[in-house]
Structures are given as C-alpha cells and as structure tokens.
Design a protein around this motif. Structure first.
Motif: not given
Ligand code: URA
Length: 204
Positions: A21-25, A44-51, A91-93
């Motif tokens: 998917c586009g998140l790879a970029a 199971i969480g949501e998705g990675p953040g900045f750290n 996911p960005p931001e």
C-alpha cells in the motif's frame, strides 16, 4: 501454488519489505511487531507513530510507556506477550489508517495470529476492535470479553486515549486488572483433557 510453513521472524522480514500500500513510500521502517512468539496474549494497536517508525518497534513512545505500566500492573512484561498493530507502517502525520491500507495489511496480521495462536487477543483502540466487533462502540464494550473463532477477544481503550483524556486512565487500568482472571478462564476452557491413567492389571 505451494505454501511453505514459515516462522514469525521470517514473516516479520517479509512485512519489513512490504510495498502493498501507499504507506510504504513514506515510512522509515515498517513495524511488524515484537515480543514472545509463543505468547498467550497478543495486543493489537492501531499503527506506528513517529517513534515506532524511527525504531521499527511497536509502542515505544508515550502510549507505549503507559502500556508497559499497564502490563507491569498485572505482573507481565513485553517478553511475556506479543504486541503488534493493525497497520504495520506509519500513516503520515499520524492520521487514521485508511480502509485500503487496513485491507492491504490485514493478511499480515492474520498470519501473525495464526503463527502465535494466542489464547487471548486484546484490541487497543477502535481500529483493532473493528476487526472483531465491526459496528461496536468502544465506550459500550470495553473490557467485555467474547470468544471469537475460539479465541477470547477483549476490546480495550487505546493507551493513547488515556493520555489525552485523563478520566480514561482509571477505566483502562481497571479493564487491565481483569485480564489475568480472563486468561485463566480461557486456559481452563481450552485445556487438553488429562491423559488417562494407565490401566493397572490386577494379578489374581
Ligand atoms: N499507537 C499504536 O497504535 N501503535 C503503536 O505502535 C504506537 C502507538
């Protein structure tokens, strides 16, 4: 098509190279998950953040620190459990993951759960909750366990929610306190029947 049995490390390597998917970029690192490959509990969480994106590890920021505290409150640590996310790339931001991204990532999560085969799954937040309780509201069902496909699934608030909304801290802590008893119950219900005693021949 032939399918080969793989282990969790090999699966993690495959996830690390995923471009489905586009998140790879925009990612720095994919975050497959970490912990005990034989865990009885998977979070199971949501998705990675900045750290997490920087380190390639799940829940290493502020929400992760609170998750560590919650685990410690029931005498568990990260090496006892497995921790992963619905989407494996940031996911960005830190926006919500989109449905096409979740759909692309779902087979990874399904394979992880198939390899770990936990007794209990704890969903953290609404995106992982939706996998098991598609139309539910977290405020109504948090902490209420349900057996789904033979596994006890417990929906919980996301630890980050407690950081933003102080009143949820007590709620999530109370929900966590119920996990050991729920796990014990799940283990007892799925326990293998005891081996029958060998029959003794009676000598007359
Ligand atoms: N929030 C999540 O849902 N997952 C992480 O890994 C970190 C923060």
């Amino acid at each position: 098509m032939t399918t080969e049995a793989i282990d969790l490390d090999t699966l993690s390597e495959q996830i690390a190279g995923c471009t489905k998917c586009g998140l790879a970029a925009s990612r720095t690192n994919a975050v497959p998950g970490s912990g005990n490959p034989d865990a009885e509990i998977v979070f199971i969480g949501e998705g990675p953040g900045f750290n997490e994106d920087k380190q390639g590890l799940p829940f290493v920021g502020a929400a992760g620190k609170f998750l560590d505290e919650l685990l410690a409150s029931i005498n568990l640590s990260r090496k006892d459990v497995y921790i992963c996310n619905v989407v494996k790339c940031r996911p960005p931001e830190n926006r919500d993951p989109q449905s096409d991204e979740i759909d692309a990532c779902t087979p990874w999560l399904t394979q992880q759960l198939g390899l770990i085969n936990p007794r209990m799954i704890v969903t953290l937040g609404r995106f992982s909750m939706s996998r098991y309780f598609p139309r539910a509201s977290i405020s109504r069902i948090h902490g209420q366990a349900q057996v789904i496909d033979g596994v006890l699934v417990v929906p919980m608030y996301h630890p980050a929610a407690a950081l933003h909304q102080g009143s949820l801290r007590k709620t999530i802590m109370e929900d966590f306190q119920r996990l050991p008893a729920l796990l014990e119950q799940a283990m007892a219900e799925n326990a293998e029947p005891p081996e029958p005693e060998p029959i003794q021949m009676q000598l007359l």
